[in-house]
Design a protein around this motif. Sequence first.
Motif, PDB file in Angstrom:
ATOM      1  N   ASP A   1     -39.487 -17.253 -69.330  1.00 40.77           N
ATOM      2  CA  ASP A   1     -39.015 -16.166 -70.185  1.00 40.77           C
ATOM      3  C   ASP A   1     -40.130 -15.200 -70.568  1.00 40.77           C
ATOM      4  O   ASP A   1     -39.866 -14.026 -70.861  1.00 40.77           O
ATOM      5  CB  ASP A   1     -38.378 -16.726 -71.458  1.00 40.77           C
ATOM      6  CG  ASP A   1     -37.077 -17.478 -71.165  1.00 40.77           C
ATOM      7  OD1 ASP A   1     -36.473 -17.214 -70.105  1.00 40.77           O
ATOM      8  OD2 ASP A   1     -36.686 -18.320 -71.997  1.00 40.77           O
ATOM      9  N   ASP A   2     -41.371 -15.680 -70.593  1.00 38.47           N
ATOM     10  CA  ASP A   2     -42.487 -14.823 -71.018  1.00 38.47           C
ATOM     11  C   ASP A   2     -43.250 -14.218 -69.841  1.00 38.47           C
ATOM     12  O   ASP A   2     -44.385 -13.772 -69.984  1.00 38.47           O
ATOM     13  CB  ASP A   2     -43.448 -15.595 -71.922  1.00 38.47           C
ATOM     14  CG  ASP A   2     -44.015 -16.846 -71.241  1.00 38.47           C
ATOM     15  OD1 ASP A   2     -43.458 -17.271 -70.211  1.00 38.47           O
ATOM     16  OD2 ASP A   2     -45.024 -17.387 -71.735  1.00 38.47           O
ATOM     17  N   ASP A   3     -42.630 -14.169 -68.666  1.00 37.80           N
ATOM     18  CA  ASP A   3     -43.252 -13.528 -67.505  1.00 37.80           C
ATOM     19  C   ASP A   3     -43.442 -12.032 -67.753  1.00 37.80           C
ATOM     20  O   ASP A   3     -42.585 -11.393 -68.372  1.00 37.80           O
ATOM     21  CB  ASP A   3     -42.371 -13.692 -66.257  1.00 37.80           C
ATOM     22  CG  ASP A   3     -42.640 -14.986 -65.520  1.00 37.80           C
ATOM     23  OD1 ASP A   3     -43.291 -15.870 -66.107  1.00 37.80           O
ATOM     24  OD2 ASP A   3     -42.201 -15.114 -64.373  1.00 37.80           O
ATOM     25  N   PRO A   4     -44.537 -11.453 -67.261  1.00 40.12           N
ATOM     26  CA  PRO A   4     -44.699  -9.998 -67.335  1.00 40.12           C
ATOM     27  C   PRO A   4     -43.597  -9.311 -66.537  1.00 40.12           C
ATOM     28  O   PRO A   4     -43.169  -9.807 -65.493  1.00 40.12           O
ATOM     29  CB  PRO A   4     -46.065  -9.753 -66.691  1.00 40.12           C
ATOM     30  CG  PRO A   4     -46.758 -11.077 -66.722  1.00 40.12           C
ATOM     31  CD  PRO A   4     -45.688 -12.110 -66.633  1.00 40.12           C
ATOM     32  N   ALA A   5     -43.139  -8.188 -67.028  1.00 42.41           N
ATOM     33  CA  ALA A   5     -42.052  -7.475 -66.355  1.00 42.41           C
ATOM     34  C   ALA A   5     -42.528  -6.863 -65.039  1.00 42.41           C
ATOM     35  O   ALA A   5     -43.691  -6.512 -64.878  1.00 42.41           O
ATOM     36  CB  ALA A   5     -41.517  -6.384 -67.270  1.00 42.41           C
ATOM     37  N   VAL A   6     -41.603  -6.750 -64.100  1.00 42.06           N
ATOM     38  CA  VAL A   6     -41.872  -6.112 -62.815  1.00 42.06           C
ATOM     39  C   VAL A   6     -40.900  -4.956 -62.648  1.00 42.06           C
ATOM     40  O   VAL A   6     -39.694  -5.118 -62.814  1.00 42.06           O
ATOM     41  CB  VAL A   6     -41.695  -7.109 -61.644  1.00 42.06           C
ATOM     42  CG1 VAL A   6     -41.953  -6.406 -60.312  1.00 42.06           C
ATOM     43  CG2 VAL A   6     -42.625  -8.289 -61.806  1.00 42.06           C
ATOM     44  N   LYS A   7     -41.426  -3.790 -62.307  1.00 36.88           N
ATOM     45  CA  LYS A   7     -40.567  -2.634 -62.097  1.00 36.88           C
ATOM     46  C   LYS A   7     -39.819  -2.768 -60.775  1.00 36.88           C
ATOM     47  O   LYS A   7     -40.402  -3.115 -59.751  1.00 36.88           O
ATOM     48  CB  LYS A   7     -41.404  -1.352 -62.088  1.00 36.88           C
ATOM     49  CG  LYS A   7     -41.992  -0.984 -63.443  1.00 36.88           C
ATOM     50  CD  LYS A   7     -42.737   0.336 -63.361  1.00 36.88           C
ATOM     51  CE  LYS A   7     -43.308   0.708 -64.721  1.00 36.88           C
ATOM     52  NZ  LYS A   7     -44.049   2.005 -64.653  1.00 36.88           N
ATOM     53  N   ASN A   8     -38.533  -2.480 -60.814  1.00 41.44           N
ATOM     54  CA  ASN A   8     -37.735  -2.487 -59.587  1.00 41.44           C
ATOM     55  C   ASN A   8     -38.065  -1.244 -58.773  1.00 41.44           C
ATOM     56  O   ASN A   8     -38.168  -0.154 -59.311  1.00 41.44           O
ATOM     57  CB  ASN A   8     -36.245  -2.506 -59.937  1.00 41.44           C
ATOM     58  CG  ASN A   8     -35.376  -2.848 -58.735  1.00 41.44           C
ATOM     59  OD1 ASN A   8     -35.515  -2.242 -57.677  1.00 41.44           O
ATOM     60  ND2 ASN A   8     -34.501  -3.816 -58.912  1.00 41.44           N
ATOM     61  N   GLY A   9     -38.242  -1.446 -57.478  1.00 44.13           N
ATOM     62  CA  GLY A   9     -38.637  -0.341 -56.625  1.00 44.13           C
ATOM     63  C   GLY A   9     -37.561   0.698 -56.436  1.00 44.13           C
ATOM     64  O   GLY A   9     -37.794   1.756 -55.852  1.00 44.13           O
ATOM     65  N   GLY A  10     -36.351   0.461 -56.921  1.00 52.17           N
ATOM     66  CA  GLY A  10     -35.284   1.436 -56.807  1.00 52.17           C
ATOM     67  C   GLY A  10     -34.519   1.360 -55.504  1.00 52.17           C
ATOM     68  O   GLY A  10     -33.582   2.134 -55.274  1.00 52.17           O
TER      69      GLY A  10
END
Length: 278
Positions: free
Chosen positions: A86-95
């Motif tokens: 749950d505390d993983d750093p967020a990853v931006k979706n490439g779209g």
Amino acid sequence: FEILSRWRSMGMDIEIWDQSVYLATVHLRTHGKCDATISAKKCHWKHRTRQTRFISRCLLEYKKRGGKWVLLTDVDEYLVFNQIHDDDPAVKNGGNGVDPIAPRRRLPSLQRDITILDVLEKELRQIPKHDNLPTKLKDSSSMSSLLSGPCIPIPRILFGSRESTLDSSWTPMAPHPFNDEDFVTLRYRWHTERGAFNGNKYPKTLIDVTRVSEEDIGIKAPSIHNPIEKYCIPDPPHYSLSLFRVNHYLDSAEAFYYRTDARIDMRECEECFAKKGL
């Protein structure tokens, strides 16, 4: 040696190298083990020099023996699956509609008899033929890019000396008749922030020696974190995009002060231990 003999009896091939194996005769005097006449600072420098020469010699030896993957870690570090938390750093979706951490969602549970190597080889088959991709990682924005070259960077997490068993939410994990207190990996569960550089510091690496030349390996690695400069990156990859991680354990104060290695000045520093204790 008694501990090593237990693993040997289970079929593990263990070799213990004296410094004469990886240091040329001319370097034994300048880079060899310290004595009481050597300052702590110079002793630490000699230790680093021996370590980098050992790394290169180890990689060359595995390559000559027909080996493939070499993991470079310390004895207080453990390579594990980077399960999602749950505390993983967020990853931006490439779209593009592709889930950037999909391979991590496929990681097996701890109860299944699947190894790190099994998962690594399976994931490598899912990406384009990696021999045609850049040899050095230049783009760490996707999981396939992290696996594309012969040097795979692996983020670390530092586990401090705070006793997990003292926490009210602690649940025993060791199977009967063992106790959590007997295992460093169960006794200490408090760790630094996932993906943060402070505390966790630089990555460790998995090297595919079949894809590097002896000339690339050389005789002295830049460091254990960046063992082959042509292929490896010095900084940690994005934590959430890594299939694996290295758990690094500080252990108890007694174990910390007991060690008498080249960093003896740090080992005798109570403030140094307190800073890492979390």
